[in-house]
Design an enzyme around this catalytic site. Structure first.
Site, PDB file in Angstrom:
ATOM      1  N   CYS A   1       2.747   2.270   3.325  1.00  0.00           N
ATOM      2  CA  CYS A   1       4.286   1.157   3.376  1.00  0.00           C
ATOM      3  C   CYS A   1       5.195   1.293   1.995  1.00  0.00           C
ATOM      4  O   CYS A   1       6.953   1.324   2.932  1.00  0.00           O
ATOM      5  CB  CYS A   1       3.754  -0.612   2.594  1.00  0.00           C
ATOM      6  SG  CYS A   1       2.104  -1.089   3.047  1.00  0.00           S
TER       7      CYS A   1
ATOM      8  N   CYS B   1       0.712  -1.101  -0.286  1.00  0.00           N
ATOM      9  CA  CYS B   1      -0.001   0.173   0.179  1.00  0.00           C
ATOM     10  C   CYS B   1       1.054   0.990   0.012  1.00  0.00           C
ATOM     11  O   CYS B   1       1.989   0.806   0.236  1.00  0.00           O
ATOM     12  CB  CYS B   1      -1.268   0.147   1.186  1.00  0.00           C
ATOM     13  SG  CYS B   1      -0.454  -0.312   2.840  1.00  0.00           S
TER      14      CYS B   1
END
Lengths: 78, 361
Positions: free
Chosen positions: A13, A10
Site C-alpha cells: 500500500c 501494508c
C-alpha cells in the site's frame, strides 16, 4: 482531482501511494490525497484486495501494485 | 529478465509492431525456458556442490559435528531458497488468474455444506494477504456469503499456503505434503461448518451487516497480459524472500545446530510418544509468531530426531493458522466471544489432526 489509496498499511500500500504521488507530480496535476486505512470504509468501496486506487470516486485498480507507467496512464485518463 | 521497452522507439508501422510483438512473445518463453533449466540444474547439483565445498575445498572432515552442521546449513539454505523461488513464481503466475473477487462470486448464493467445501478449496488457490482479511470478511458477509462459509475461507487461506506446501514437499516429500493439505482443508471445512451451525451472527460487529457495497468491483485477475503475470511472479518471489529470509536463516541455523548435536531419536526416547506431545506442540505453536519458512527447518530436524509426524505438523499448523496479529485485525469485525470460539474450534481441529496423523504414520 480526488485521490484515495485504500490500504491497510501494508508494504504494497505504501508503494502504491508513493507511485501515485510521483505520478501526480510528474503530470503536474492538482490532487487531494487521502490514504484510507479503515477496513469498513475500504470494504464499502467494494474492495476486498488491498491496495486499491480510487480516482474521483471510482475504483480503478485493486489487489496489486501497478507499474509507474500504468499509474501515469490511469491518472492521465481522468 | 525480459526487456520491457522497445529499443526502436520512434515511428513504428503496424507490420513491424506486430513483428516485434511476436518476437518479444517468443523471447519471453525462451527466457523462461532457460531459467527453468538453470533452476533444475542448480537443484540437482546442490548436494554435490556443497559436498565438494565443505568436505574438499574447505577440508572439514565428514562425520564430525561441526562439518555436518555447516554442510547441513548451506545445503538446506540453497535447497529451500531454490524451492521457494521456483514454486512461488509458478504459483503466483497461476494464481494471477484467480482473485478474492472471483472467489466471492463463486461463493455467492451457496448453501452451507457445499459452500464450506468450496470455500476451503478456494482458500487454498486464491491469492490472499492476511492484511486484507478484514475488508474481505466484510465484502463476503455484506454480499450474503454465510458466516460459516466465510470462516472456512479465512481458515484455509493461511493454513494451506504455498510456502508451507513447497517446504513440506522439499523436506518430507509428497505424502506428508498431501496429508498436510488434506488435513488443513478438512479443518477449514469442519471448523467453518461447525461455527456456521452455532449461529454466531450476533457476535459479528453489527456494522458489517449494514455495510452497503458501492462502486464497481475491479477484479485484479482480469485484463493482465502474460508479461504482467510473469512480472507479478518475479515480484512476489523477491517480496517473499525479502520478508522471510531472516526467519529462514534463524530456522535453518537452529536446525543445523540440533542436527549436529542432538542425538538421533532423542525425542522419541525422552518425550514425544506420550499423549501430551500434540497439545504441547499446539500450546507452544500458537503464541509463536513466525511463518512456514521459519518453522519448517526446525520441524524437519525435530522429526529427524524422533518427534512423530502428527505432533510436528500440529506444531506447524498452530504457528501458521492462529497468529495473534491476524486475530487482532479480525477484532475489528468480530466480537471477542466469536474470536475465542474461532480460536478454540480451530485449535481443536489441529489437535485432532495431530492425533490422527500420529496414528496413521
Amino acid at each position: 482531482m480526488d485521490i484515495k489509496i485504500l490500504g491497510s498499511g501494508c508494504a504494497k500500500c505504501q508503494t502504491l501511494e508513493s507511485l501515485t504521488r510521483d505520478g501526480i507530480a510528474e503530470l503536474g496535476l492538482d490532487a487531494a490525497f487521502e490514504h484510507v486505512t479503515d477496513p469498513a470504509e475500504i470494504a464499502s468501496w467494494g474492495v476486498m484486495s488491498t491496495p486499491a486506487l480510487v480516482i474521483d470516486d471510482e475504483v480503478v485498480l485493486s489487489g496489486r501494485v501497478p507499474s509507474a507507467t500504468e499509474v501515469r496512464e490511469l491518472l492521465a485518463d481522468r | 529478465m525480459v526487456p520491457a521497452t522497445d529499443p526502436g522507439g520512434g515511428v513504428v508501422t503496424a507490420a513491424t509492431a506486430a513483428g516485434t510483438a511476436s518476437t518479444h512473445g517468443a523471447r519471453r518463453w525462451v527466457v523462461l525456458g532457460v531459467a527453468a533449466v538453470v533452476w533444475a540444474s542448480a537443484y540437482q547439483l546442490n548436494l554435490r556442490w556443497w559436498n565438494w565445498v565443505i568436505y574438499s575445498a574447505v577440508g572439514l572432515r565428514r562425520g564430525t559435528r561441526v562439518a555436518d552442521s555447516v554442510h547441513f546449513f548451506f545445503f538446506d539454505v540453497t535447497k529451500i531458497a531454490l524451492l521457494l523461488t521456483g514454486v512461488i513464481f509458478v504459483v503466483t503466475v497461476l494464481r494471477s488468474f484467480m482473485s478474492v473477487e472471483r472467489t466471492r462470486a463463486l461463493l455467492g448464493g451457496r448453501r452451507e455444506g457445499v459452500g464450506n467445501v468450496l470455500a476451503a478449496g478456494l482458500g487454498v488457490v486464491t491469492p490472499f494477504c492476511s492484511c486484507s482479511a478484514v475488508p474481505a470478511f466484510i465484502g463476503f458477509v455484506a454480499a450474503g456469503v454465510p458466516l460459516g462459509v466465510t470462516l472456512s475461507f479465512l481458515i484455509a487461506s493461511p493454513l494451506v499456503n504455498e510456502v508451507a506446501i513447497v517446504l513440506l514437499f522439499g523436506l518430507f516429500g509428497w505424502k506428508v505434503t498431501a496429508m498436510y493439505v488434506a488435513g488443513g482443508v478438512v479443518i477449514a471445512i469442519v471448523a467453518g461448518s461447525f461455527l456456521g451451525r452455532l449461529r454466531l451472527e450476533r457476535w459479528v460487529e453489527p456494522f458489517v451487516f449494514e455495510t452497503r457495497l458501492r462502486g464497481k468491483v475491479v477484479d485484479p485477475s482480469s485484463g493482465l497480459s502474460w508479461d504482467d503475470r510473469l512480472a507479478m511472479g518475479r515480484e512476489e518471489v523477491v517480496s517473499i524472500l525479502r520478508k522471510i529470509w531472516p526467519y529462514l536463516l534463524v530456522g535453518i541455523g537452529l536446525g543445523a545446530v540440533l542436527h549436529g548435536w542432538v542425538p538421533a531419536n532423542w525425542f522419541a526416547e525422552h518425550a514425544s510418544s506420550s499423549w501430551w506431545g500434540v497439545p504441547l506442540a499446539v500450546v507452544i505453536g500458537v503464541p509463536l509468531y513466525s511463518n512456514a519458512a521459519g518453522v519448517l527447518p526446525l520441524v524437519e530436524v525435530l522429526h529427524a530426531k524422533g518427534v512423530p509426524m502428527g505432533t510436528v505438523l500440529a506444531f506447524m499448523m498452530s504457528v501458521v493458522a492462529l497468529s495473534t496479529p491476524e486475530l487482532i485485525l479480525l477484532r475489528r469485525v468480530l466480537k471477542p466471544q466469536l474470536i475465542a470460539t474461532y480460536f478454540g474450534v480451530v485449535a481443536a481441529g489441529i489437535l485432532a489432526t495431530g492425533y490422527v496423523f500420529n496414528l496413521i504414520t
